[in-house]
Design an enzyme around this catalytic site. Structure first.
Site, PDB file in Angstrom:
ATOM      1  N   GLU A 163       1.230 -55.883  -9.233  1.00 27.33           N
ATOM      2  CA  GLU A 163       2.137 -55.177 -10.153  1.00 27.33           C
ATOM      3  C   GLU A 163       3.590 -55.238  -9.668  1.00 27.33           C
ATOM      4  O   GLU A 163       4.410 -54.392 -10.050  1.00 27.33           O
ATOM      5  CB  GLU A 163       1.713 -53.706 -10.324  1.00 27.33           C
ATOM      6  CG  GLU A 163       0.304 -53.489 -10.851  1.00 27.33           C
ATOM      7  CD  GLU A 163       0.071 -53.962 -12.282  1.00 27.33           C
ATOM      8  OE1 GLU A 163       1.007 -54.465 -12.916  1.00 27.33           O
ATOM      9  OE2 GLU A 163      -1.086 -53.841 -12.748  1.00 27.33           O
ATOM     10  N   HIS A 187       1.784 -46.258  -8.263  1.00 25.57           N
ATOM     11  CA  HIS A 187       0.814 -46.478  -9.348  1.00 25.57           C
ATOM     12  C   HIS A 187      -0.580 -46.099  -8.853  1.00 25.57           C
ATOM     13  O   HIS A 187      -1.017 -46.587  -7.805  1.00 25.57           O
ATOM     14  CB  HIS A 187       0.839 -47.951  -9.773  1.00 25.57           C
ATOM     15  CG  HIS A 187      -0.302 -48.346 -10.661  1.00 25.57           C
ATOM     16  ND1 HIS A 187      -0.574 -47.710 -11.865  1.00 25.57           N
ATOM     17  CD2 HIS A 187      -1.254 -49.308 -10.539  1.00 25.57           C
ATOM     18  CE1 HIS A 187      -1.637 -48.278 -12.418  1.00 25.57           C
ATOM     19  NE2 HIS A 187      -2.069 -49.235 -11.637  1.00 25.57           N
ATOM     20  N   HIS A 189      -4.811 -44.852 -10.116  1.00 26.96           N
ATOM     21  CA  HIS A 189      -5.824 -44.789 -11.177  1.00 26.96           C
ATOM     22  C   HIS A 189      -6.351 -43.360 -11.262  1.00 26.96           C
ATOM     23  O   HIS A 189      -7.435 -43.056 -10.758  1.00 26.96           O
ATOM     24  CB  HIS A 189      -6.935 -45.805 -10.900  1.00 26.96           C
ATOM     25  CG  HIS A 189      -6.477 -47.224 -10.980  1.00 26.96           C
ATOM     26  ND1 HIS A 189      -7.286 -48.299 -10.695  1.00 26.96           N
ATOM     27  CD2 HIS A 189      -5.274 -47.756 -11.350  1.00 26.96           C
ATOM     28  CE1 HIS A 189      -6.610 -49.433 -10.872  1.00 26.96           C
ATOM     29  NE2 HIS A 189      -5.373 -49.121 -11.258  1.00 26.96           N
ATOM     30  N   GLU A 217       3.627 -24.785 -14.185  1.00 29.66           N
ATOM     31  CA  GLU A 217       4.618 -25.477 -13.353  1.00 29.66           C
ATOM     32  C   GLU A 217       5.102 -26.799 -13.968  1.00 29.66           C
ATOM     33  O   GLU A 217       6.162 -27.307 -13.610  1.00 29.66           O
ATOM     34  CB  GLU A 217       4.023 -25.766 -11.972  1.00 29.66           C
ATOM     35  CG  GLU A 217       2.875 -26.758 -12.028  1.00 29.66           C
ATOM     36  CD  GLU A 217       2.249 -27.078 -10.672  1.00 29.66           C
ATOM     37  OE1 GLU A 217       1.007 -27.176 -10.619  1.00 29.66           O
ATOM     38  OE2 GLU A 217       2.985 -27.234  -9.690  1.00 29.66           O
TER      39      GLU A 217
HETATM   40  O1  2HA Z   1      -2.939 -52.463 -11.858  1.00 29.24           O
HETATM   41  O2  2HA Z   1      -4.052 -51.234  -9.831  1.00 29.24           O
HETATM   42  O3  2HA Z   1      -5.540 -53.645  -8.609  1.00 29.24           O
HETATM   43  C1  2HA Z   1      -3.525 -53.244 -10.881  1.00 29.24           C
HETATM   44  C2  2HA Z   1      -3.966 -52.425  -9.752  1.00 29.24           C
HETATM   45  C3  2HA Z   1      -4.303 -53.098  -8.512  1.00 29.24           C
HETATM   46 ZN    ZN Z   2      -3.835 -50.395 -11.750  1.00 34.09          ZN
END
Ligand code: 2HA
Ligand code: ZN
Length: 323
Positions: A163, A187, A189, A217
């Site tokens: 990314e 970033h 998940h 908050e």
């Molecule tokens: O968006 O999160 O694998 C790609 C990732 C890495």
């Molecule tokens: Zn990702």
């Protein structure tokens, strides 16, 4: 005689203590001095070891905190940090000799010549704390902001995060808009935020308002709201351009059915921002699991009162009346 006795007492009767204290005190003193930004120790030049530097330790801690939260299955997620000029100077003698330039895939002239610490493509967050030199890289950008080269890390080979285009385009936007204050792009998940992208309309106004309502908050932590990108192929230029466009308005961008990007000044603020959004999403997932209809909530007027007391400005576009 006296000399012999005191020598004898010190070395023979308490040698372990004497040696131990000397070692510990020397180490403490060294640690104190390493932690300052000075690169002199006792008048001699000390070349900062890259893994000892504060920004690398902060980066590793943040990555591990994210892993512990369950946001980084397998090689999921990525993190980048824009080094300060004094950090670059401090570590320069320990960087690898410059190698080949590689195209970034996007143009970021606003970041020309900058150095970044980034996670590696395909590397697992859970391994960063045990083997940072394998999982991380320091990259340098060229004078046009179109190419990078690796100057440290990835010792078993590899490339910076897949990314990288989104990270660098976000950095470019934020560097300009915050006069250089923002240095971290993260970033992850984030499970609950991802779950919400299946049930809420993929609309900035809806996501912002629902997340604000789920924890008091939130409007104080992200008063500008959150942006949402519909599902796109990750890792390329197109999603990078779309995300960077939203980063002009927000510090948080949600990728539908994928995860979240946050921008911030330092590791604590950026981690804290993403953590707060995800916590609020978790509450909302629990609410929606219990009932489709809230019995009571925080109202637009409550938000206006909050904004006044906490001295934040909350855009009226998010304080719409609901049917
Ligand atoms: O968006 O999160 O694998 C790609 C990732 C890495
Ligand atoms: Zn990702």
């Amino acid at each position: 005689m006296w000399f012999c006795e005191s020598f004898f007492l010190k070395i023979v009767y308490k040698p372990h203590k004497t040696i131990y204290n000397t070692l510990v005190n020397n180490k403490k003193q060294l640690k104190r001095e390493i932690n300052t930004t000075e690169n002199h120790i006792n008048g001699r030049i000390y070349i900062m070891k890259i893994l000892e530097s504060k920004f690398v330790r902060g980066f590793i801690k943040m990555a591990d905190d994210g892993y512990q939260q369950g946001w980084h299955e397998r090689n999921g997620g990525n993190l980048s940090y824009r080094l300060k000029p004094e950090e670059v100077e401090m570590i320069k003698p320990r960087l690898n000799a410059p190698g080949e330039w590689t195209p970034i895939g996007v143009e970021v002239p606003g970041l020309a010549g900058e150095f970044f610490l980034v996670t590696g493509s395909g590397k697992y967050f859970r391994n960063i704390i045990v083997d940072p030199e394998v999982c991380l890289a320091i990259i340098e950008l060229d004078e046009t902001g179109t190419n990078y080269r690796i100057r440290w890390g990835l010792v078993e080979g590899g490339r910076p995060t897949s990314e990288l285009p989104t990270h660098l385009m976000n950095h470019e936007v934020k560097k300009k808009l915050t006069n250089g204050r923002h240095r971290v792009i993260y970033h992850a998940h984030t499970t609950n935020t991802i779950a919400l992208t299946f049930v809420l309309p993929l609309d900035d106004k809806v996501f912002t308002r629902e997340l604000w309502e789920s924890a008091t908050e939130c409007p104080v932590v992200f008063p500008d709201g959150v942006g949402v990108v519909g599902w796109m192929v990750p890792g390329g230029r197109e999603i990078a351009v779309k995300t960077a466009e939203l980063m002009k308005k927000y510090d948080v961008v949600i990728w539908a059915h994928h995860g979240m990007f946050c921008s911030g000044e330092d590791f604590d603020l950026t981690f804290g921002l993403l953590h707060t959004v995800e916590k609020s999403a978790e509450i909302l997932v629990k609410i929606l699991s219990m009932t489709p209809r809230k019995l009571q909530t925080i109202t637009p007027d409550n938000f206006r009162a909050l904004a006044k007391d906490f001295k934040v400005s909350l855009p009226e576009e998010f304080l719409y009346e609901k049917e």
